[in-house]
Scaffold this motif. Structure first.
Motif, PDB file in Angstrom:
ATOM      1  N   UNK A   1       0.828  -1.208   0.000  1.00 20.40           N
ATOM      2  CA  UNK A   1       0.000   0.000   0.000  1.00 20.40           C
ATOM      3  C   UNK A   1       0.863   1.260   0.000  1.00 20.40           C
ATOM      4  N   UNK A   2       1.907   1.277   0.819  1.00 15.66           N
ATOM      5  CA  UNK A   2       2.816   2.423   0.875  1.00 15.66           C
ATOM      6  C   UNK A   2       3.486   2.641  -0.484  1.00 15.66           C
ATOM      7  N   UNK A   3       3.870   1.541  -1.132  1.00 12.29           N
ATOM      8  CA  UNK A   3       4.506   1.642  -2.456  1.00 12.29           C
ATOM      9  C   UNK A   3       3.546   2.268  -3.463  1.00 12.29           C
ATOM     10  N   UNK A   4       2.291   1.823  -3.477  1.00 15.33           N
ATOM     11  CA  UNK A   4       1.314   2.369  -4.420  1.00 15.33           C
ATOM     12  C   UNK A   4       1.061   3.848  -4.138  1.00 15.33           C
TER      13      UNK A   4
ATOM     14  N   UNK B   1       3.185   5.982  -2.796  1.00 20.51           N
ATOM     15  CA  UNK B   1       4.356   6.743  -3.250  1.00 20.51           C
ATOM     16  C   UNK B   1       4.379   6.889  -4.760  1.00 20.51           C
ATOM     17  N   UNK B   2       3.925   5.829  -5.464  1.00 21.54           N
ATOM     18  CA  UNK B   2       3.881   5.878  -6.924  1.00 21.54           C
ATOM     19  C   UNK B   2       2.646   6.610  -7.444  1.00 21.54           C
ATOM     20  N   UNK B   3       1.729   6.957  -6.532  1.00 19.82           N
ATOM     21  CA  UNK B   3       0.471   7.616  -6.885  1.00 19.82           C
ATOM     22  C   UNK B   3      -0.318   6.808  -7.906  1.00 19.82           C
ATOM     23  N   UNK B   4      -0.289   5.487  -7.725  1.00 20.23           N
ATOM     24  CA  UNK B   4      -1.026   4.578  -8.606  1.00 20.23           C
ATOM     25  C   UNK B   4      -2.370   4.271  -7.937  1.00 20.23           C
ATOM     26  N   UNK B   5      -3.334   5.127  -8.159  1.00 17.83           N
ATOM     27  CA  UNK B   5      -4.616   5.026  -7.466  1.00 17.83           C
ATOM     28  C   UNK B   5      -5.440   3.834  -7.943  1.00 17.83           C
TER      29      UNK B   5
ATOM     30  N   UNK C   1      -7.528  -1.566  -6.456  1.00 12.24           N
ATOM     31  CA  UNK C   1      -7.505  -3.023  -6.603  1.00 12.24           C
ATOM     32  C   UNK C   1      -7.063  -3.703  -5.314  1.00 12.24           C
ATOM     33  N   UNK C   2      -6.087  -3.112  -4.625  1.00 13.03           N
ATOM     34  CA  UNK C   2      -5.614  -3.691  -3.369  1.00 13.03           C
ATOM     35  C   UNK C   2      -6.724  -3.691  -2.325  1.00 13.03           C
ATOM     36  N   UNK C   3      -7.465  -2.593  -2.235  1.00 12.14           N
ATOM     37  CA  UNK C   3      -8.564  -2.510  -1.271  1.00 12.14           C
ATOM     38  C   UNK C   3      -9.650  -3.527  -1.611  1.00 12.14           C
ATOM     39  N   UNK C   4      -9.966  -3.661  -2.904  1.00 12.88           N
ATOM     40  CA  UNK C   4     -10.961  -4.656  -3.327  1.00 12.88           C
ATOM     41  C   UNK C   4     -10.495  -6.061  -2.963  1.00 12.88           C
ATOM     42  N   UNK C   5      -9.181  -6.341  -3.186  1.00 13.70           N
ATOM     43  CA  UNK C   5      -8.638  -7.655  -2.840  1.00 13.70           C
ATOM     44  C   UNK C   5      -8.736  -7.945  -1.351  1.00 13.70           C
ATOM     45  N   UNK C   6      -8.423  -6.960  -0.524  1.00 15.54           N
ATOM     46  CA  UNK C   6      -8.517  -7.149   0.935  1.00 15.54           C
ATOM     47  C   UNK C   6      -9.956  -7.392   1.350  1.00 15.54           C
ATOM     48  N   UNK C   7     -10.905  -6.670   0.734  1.00 13.96           N
ATOM     49  CA  UNK C   7     -12.336  -6.871   1.039  1.00 13.96           C
ATOM     50  C   UNK C   7     -12.773  -8.276   0.641  1.00 13.96           C
TER      51      UNK C   7
END
Length: 201
Positions: free
Chosen positions: A175-178, A180-184, A189-195
């Motif tokens: 999450x921190x990497x995304x 920093x890269x401003x890859x929203x 997608x990461x939040x959807x995966x965690x859900x």
């Protein structure tokens, strides 16, 4: 790999500091198991870590091109995904004549111990995330996304507290990497995966 290396005329790459450190770590782990009181489980771990040493040496000696390495890592991820499916099915006692039963609702995969399963899968979760990020086609994105979810679910089902803690750290690092890269899009997608992982669990 070693047989193919004998047929090559190319010189092997020298050991990098990371490769040397990894070999030293695996060797130290193997030696440490000789001092445990549980010699049966110790011998299993010795064979696993020696296998890691041989795999690393094989990669150093034979793999010279990025394409070879990618195919090798895809095969590794496929095996990790298969182990994850087995660990998840253990929770539902499906095909008990083939898949070992879970120990007190703790998935162990084919390793027989929840911590060994979690350790194995934790090494592959960042790799699955990496290929998900680098996927150029929609089909690969879906495949590596599913693999990431399966691996995370299997780690959670192992009930390994250390494994779950490290999984949380890895997710937070991604999450921190995304951010920093401003890859929203990847953050979404990461939040959807965690859900999805939470709902299935």
């Amino acid at each position: 790999t070693f047989i193919l290396y004998r047929k090559q005329n190319t010189e092997s790459y020298p050991l990098s500091p990371i490769s040397f450190s990894f070999l030293l770590f695996l060797g130290w782990v193997v030696l440490g198991h000789f001092y445990t009181l549980d010699q049966d489980n110790s011998m299993t771990a010795i064979l696993i870590h020696l296998g890691g040493v041989l795999v690393l040496l094989g990669l150093i000696l034979y793999v010279k091109q990025k394409e070879h390495l990618e195919k090798f890592l895809w095969l590794i991820l496929f095996c990790a995904g298969l182990m994850s499916v087995i660990a998840i099915l253990q929770q539902f006692e499906v095909y008990p004549e083939i898949i070992p039963r879970a120990t007190k609702q703790m998935s162990t995969g084919l390793y027989g111990h929840r911590n060994m399963l979690a350790t194995y899968l934790l090494l592959h979760f960042p790799l699955a995330i990496y290929f998900y990020i680098e996927s150029q086609t929609r089909s690969k994105t879906i495949i590596f996304g599913i693999l990431s979810i399966l691996i995370a679910l299997a780690i959670i089902f192992s009930r390994s507290r250390g494994g779950q803690l490290v999984l949380g750290i890895e997710l937070f690092s991604v999450l921190i990497y995304f951010i920093r890269e401003k890859d929203y899009a990847k953050i979404r997608d990461l939040i959807i995966g965690v859900v999805l992982i939470t709902v299935v669990y």
